[in-house]
Motif scaffolding. Structure first.
Motif, PDB file in Angstrom:
ATOM      1  N   THR A  27     -19.156  15.620  -2.739  1.00 23.97           N
ATOM      2  CA  THR A  27     -18.489  15.086  -1.547  1.00 23.97           C
ATOM      3  C   THR A  27     -17.574  13.929  -1.912  1.00 23.97           C
ATOM      4  O   THR A  27     -16.430  13.856  -1.452  1.00 23.97           O
ATOM      5  CB  THR A  27     -19.534  14.625  -0.502  1.00 23.97           C
ATOM      6  OG1 THR A  27     -20.362  15.739  -0.164  1.00 23.97           O
ATOM      7  CG2 THR A  27     -18.879  14.073   0.736  1.00 23.97           C
ATOM      8  N   HIS A  28     -18.063  13.037  -2.759  1.00 25.65           N
ATOM      9  CA  HIS A  28     -17.255  11.900  -3.194  1.00 25.65           C
ATOM     10  C   HIS A  28     -16.030  12.374  -3.973  1.00 25.65           C
ATOM     11  O   HIS A  28     -14.916  11.875  -3.750  1.00 25.65           O
ATOM     12  CB  HIS A  28     -18.105  10.946  -4.041  1.00 25.65           C
ATOM     13  CG  HIS A  28     -17.375   9.724  -4.479  1.00 25.65           C
ATOM     14  ND1 HIS A  28     -16.955   8.747  -3.597  1.00 25.65           N
ATOM     15  CD2 HIS A  28     -16.974   9.322  -5.712  1.00 25.65           C
ATOM     16  CE1 HIS A  28     -16.332   7.800  -4.270  1.00 25.65           C
ATOM     17  NE2 HIS A  28     -16.334   8.121  -5.546  1.00 25.65           N
ATOM     18  N   ALA A  29     -16.213  13.323  -4.871  1.00 26.86           N
ATOM     19  CA  ALA A  29     -15.092  13.847  -5.660  1.00 26.86           C
ATOM     20  C   ALA A  29     -14.059  14.516  -4.758  1.00 26.86           C
ATOM     21  O   ALA A  29     -12.851  14.341  -4.948  1.00 26.86           O
ATOM     22  CB  ALA A  29     -15.606  14.839  -6.704  1.00 26.86           C
ATOM     23  N   GLU A  30     -14.521  15.273  -3.768  1.00 22.23           N
ATOM     24  CA  GLU A  30     -13.590  15.917  -2.830  1.00 22.23           C
ATOM     25  C   GLU A  30     -12.809  14.874  -2.036  1.00 22.23           C
ATOM     26  O   GLU A  30     -11.611  15.025  -1.817  1.00 22.23           O
ATOM     27  CB  GLU A  30     -14.351  16.841  -1.877  1.00 22.23           C
ATOM     28  CG  GLU A  30     -14.846  18.107  -2.538  1.00 22.23           C
ATOM     29  CD  GLU A  30     -15.753  18.936  -1.634  1.00 22.23           C
ATOM     30  OE1 GLU A  30     -16.197  18.425  -0.566  1.00 22.23           O
ATOM     31  OE2 GLU A  30     -16.022  20.094  -1.989  1.00 22.23           O
ATOM     32  N   THR A  31     -13.490  13.807  -1.617  1.00 22.82           N
ATOM     33  CA  THR A  31     -12.826  12.737  -0.870  1.00 22.82           C
ATOM     34  C   THR A  31     -11.768  12.064  -1.736  1.00 22.82           C
ATOM     35  O   THR A  31     -10.636  11.844  -1.293  1.00 22.82           O
ATOM     36  CB  THR A  31     -13.854  11.702  -0.376  1.00 22.82           C
ATOM     37  OG1 THR A  31     -14.796  12.365   0.462  1.00 22.82           O
ATOM     38  CG2 THR A  31     -13.191  10.573   0.393  1.00 22.82           C
ATOM     39  N   LEU A  32     -12.129  11.752  -2.973  1.00 21.79           N
ATOM     40  CA  LEU A  32     -11.163  11.117  -3.880  1.00 21.79           C
ATOM     41  C   LEU A  32      -9.977  12.034  -4.150  1.00 21.79           C
ATOM     42  O   LEU A  32      -8.823  11.587  -4.164  1.00 21.79           O
ATOM     43  CB  LEU A  32     -11.846  10.736  -5.199  1.00 21.79           C
ATOM     44  CG  LEU A  32     -12.849   9.593  -5.140  1.00 21.79           C
ATOM     45  CD1 LEU A  32     -13.494   9.387  -6.504  1.00 21.79           C
ATOM     46  CD2 LEU A  32     -12.180   8.314  -4.659  1.00 21.79           C
ATOM     47  N   ALA A  33     -10.253  13.310  -4.357  1.00 23.73           N
ATOM     48  CA  ALA A  33      -9.171  14.262  -4.611  1.00 23.73           C
ATOM     49  C   ALA A  33      -8.265  14.379  -3.394  1.00 23.73           C
ATOM     50  O   ALA A  33      -7.034  14.415  -3.522  1.00 23.73           O
ATOM     51  CB  ALA A  33      -9.752  15.624  -4.986  1.00 23.73           C
ATOM     52  N   ALA A  56      -6.147  11.221  -3.152  1.00 18.75           N
ATOM     53  CA  ALA A  56      -5.097  11.236  -4.173  1.00 18.75           C
ATOM     54  C   ALA A  56      -3.998  12.224  -3.798  1.00 18.75           C
ATOM     55  O   ALA A  56      -2.808  11.946  -3.973  1.00 18.75           O
ATOM     56  CB  ALA A  56      -5.686  11.589  -5.539  1.00 18.75           C
ATOM     57  N   PHE A  57      -4.396  13.367  -3.259  1.00 20.13           N
ATOM     58  CA  PHE A  57      -3.418  14.375  -2.844  1.00 20.13           C
ATOM     59  C   PHE A  57      -2.536  13.824  -1.728  1.00 20.13           C
ATOM     60  O   PHE A  57      -1.310  13.965  -1.772  1.00 20.13           O
ATOM     61  CB  PHE A  57      -4.138  15.641  -2.384  1.00 20.13           C
ATOM     62  CG  PHE A  57      -3.215  16.699  -1.867  1.00 20.13           C
ATOM     63  CD1 PHE A  57      -2.460  17.454  -2.745  1.00 20.13           C
ATOM     64  CD2 PHE A  57      -3.100  16.940  -0.506  1.00 20.13           C
ATOM     65  CE1 PHE A  57      -1.596  18.426  -2.276  1.00 20.13           C
ATOM     66  CE2 PHE A  57      -2.243  17.907  -0.026  1.00 20.13           C
ATOM     67  CZ  PHE A  57      -1.485  18.658  -0.914  1.00 20.13           C
ATOM     68  N   ILE A  58      -3.157  13.184  -0.740  1.00 21.18           N
ATOM     69  CA  ILE A  58      -2.387  12.621   0.377  1.00 21.18           C
ATOM     70  C   ILE A  58      -1.453  11.527  -0.123  1.00 21.18           C
ATOM     71  O   ILE A  58      -0.286  11.448   0.286  1.00 21.18           O
ATOM     72  CB  ILE A  58      -3.342  12.105   1.480  1.00 21.18           C
ATOM     73  CG1 ILE A  58      -4.019  13.292   2.166  1.00 21.18           C
ATOM     74  CG2 ILE A  58      -2.610  11.236   2.485  1.00 21.18           C
ATOM     75  CD1 ILE A  58      -5.154  12.910   3.105  1.00 21.18           C
ATOM     76  N   GLU A  59      -1.943  10.703  -1.031  1.00 18.71           N
ATOM     77  CA  GLU A  59      -1.118   9.633  -1.598  1.00 18.71           C
ATOM     78  C   GLU A  59       0.078  10.224  -2.344  1.00 18.71           C
ATOM     79  O   GLU A  59       1.215   9.762  -2.176  1.00 18.71           O
ATOM     80  CB  GLU A  59      -1.965   8.772  -2.541  1.00 18.71           C
ATOM     81  CG  GLU A  59      -1.257   7.566  -3.078  1.00 18.71           C
ATOM     82  CD  GLU A  59      -2.171   6.717  -3.942  1.00 18.71           C
ATOM     83  OE1 GLU A  59      -1.746   6.343  -5.045  1.00 18.71           O
ATOM     84  OE2 GLU A  59      -3.308   6.445  -3.514  1.00 18.71           O
ATOM     85  N   ASP A  60      -0.161  11.247  -3.150  1.00 17.29           N
ATOM     86  CA  ASP A  60       0.929  11.907  -3.863  1.00 17.29           C
ATOM     87  C   ASP A  60       1.899  12.576  -2.899  1.00 17.29           C
ATOM     88  O   ASP A  60       3.116  12.531  -3.090  1.00 17.29           O
ATOM     89  CB  ASP A  60       0.380  12.949  -4.846  1.00 17.29           C
ATOM     90  CG  ASP A  60      -0.318  12.332  -6.038  1.00 17.29           C
ATOM     91  OD1 ASP A  60      -0.172  11.107  -6.246  1.00 17.29           O
ATOM     92  OD2 ASP A  60      -1.018  13.068  -6.756  1.00 17.29           O
ATOM     93  N   ALA A 102       4.039   9.912  -1.379  1.00 19.00           N
ATOM     94  CA  ALA A 102       5.027   9.436  -2.358  1.00 19.00           C
ATOM     95  C   ALA A 102       6.155  10.447  -2.511  1.00 19.00           C
ATOM     96  O   ALA A 102       7.334  10.073  -2.582  1.00 19.00           O
ATOM     97  CB  ALA A 102       4.350   9.175  -3.706  1.00 19.00           C
ATOM     98  N   LEU A 103       5.807  11.722  -2.546  1.00 22.26           N
ATOM     99  CA  LEU A 103       6.832  12.755  -2.646  1.00 22.26           C
ATOM    100  C   LEU A 103       7.724  12.779  -1.415  1.00 22.26           C
ATOM    101  O   LEU A 103       8.945  12.943  -1.510  1.00 22.26           O
ATOM    102  CB  LEU A 103       6.191  14.129  -2.861  1.00 22.26           C
ATOM    103  CG  LEU A 103       5.611  14.383  -4.240  1.00 22.26           C
ATOM    104  CD1 LEU A 103       4.839  15.702  -4.261  1.00 22.26           C
ATOM    105  CD2 LEU A 103       6.714  14.402  -5.288  1.00 22.26           C
ATOM    106  N   PHE A 104       7.128  12.613  -0.237  1.00 18.35           N
ATOM    107  CA  PHE A 104       7.910  12.590   0.990  1.00 18.35           C
ATOM    108  C   PHE A 104       8.866  11.401   0.996  1.00 18.35           C
ATOM    109  O   PHE A 104      10.032  11.530   1.376  1.00 18.35           O
ATOM    110  CB  PHE A 104       6.994  12.546   2.221  1.00 18.35           C
ATOM    111  CG  PHE A 104       7.744  12.524   3.514  1.00 18.35           C
ATOM    112  CD1 PHE A 104       8.388  13.663   3.980  1.00 18.35           C
ATOM    113  CD2 PHE A 104       7.827  11.363   4.261  1.00 18.35           C
ATOM    114  CE1 PHE A 104       9.091  13.644   5.172  1.00 18.35           C
ATOM    115  CE2 PHE A 104       8.528  11.337   5.453  1.00 18.35           C
ATOM    116  CZ  PHE A 104       9.167  12.480   5.911  1.00 18.35           C
TER     117      PHE A 104
END
Length: 145
Positions: free
Chosen positions: A81-87, A90-94, A97-99
């Motif tokens: 669960t923690h790994a999924e949250t971090l991923a 990170a995906f949303i942050e990326d 940034a791309l947007f």
């Protein structure tokens, strides 16, 4: 091993031999029989995917207290669960940034399009003035016929 001339298959085989020691039921020679180095990665993904199942089976083992097995399973679920949250974060942050970069590039492109249009207008204006000056110059020159 990387210091010697080793190809991808031999490196994958060596890695597979290491995994064979760590993962019961993994046979490196059988897994690499296709010749594809990616087979080791697929086998590792399969092993990792079945880890939760194996942890559940630990609970059933007579020599492991059920509370210990349950604790392992709960820790594994929390880790996933923690790994999924971090991923996801990170995906949303990326993605953000791309947007932002895309928006910046779009604005820059519009500025370049405006500058290009102005330059083309200047070229057209100067070309017109040059043509007019050329006509006036010809009118002033005496004809040599």
């Amino acid at each position: 091993m990387l210091e010697v001339d080793a190809n991808e298959r031999s490196i994958s085989h060596r890695f597979g031999m290491y995994l064979q020691e760590e993962m019961p039921g993994f046979d490196v020679d059988q897994a690499l029989g296709t010749g594809s180095p990616n087979t080791v990665i697929r086998m590792l993904d399969t092993w990792r995917g079945s880890l939760a199942q194996r942890l559940q089976e630990v609970i059933k083992l007579p020599d492991v207290p059920s509370k210990v097995g349950q604790a392992f399973a709960e820790v594994w679920c929390l880790a996933v669960t923690h790994a999924e949250t971090l991923a996801r974060e990170a995906f949303i942050e990326d993605q953000n940034a791309l947007f932002a970069e895309q928006t910046s590039l779009t604005q820059e492109r519009k500025l370049w399009e405006i500058a290009l249009a102005e330059a083309q207008a200047n070229v057209a204006e100067h070309t017109s003035k040059l043509a007019q000056a050329d006509v006036q110059l010809r009118e002033r020159q005496p004809e040599n016929t």
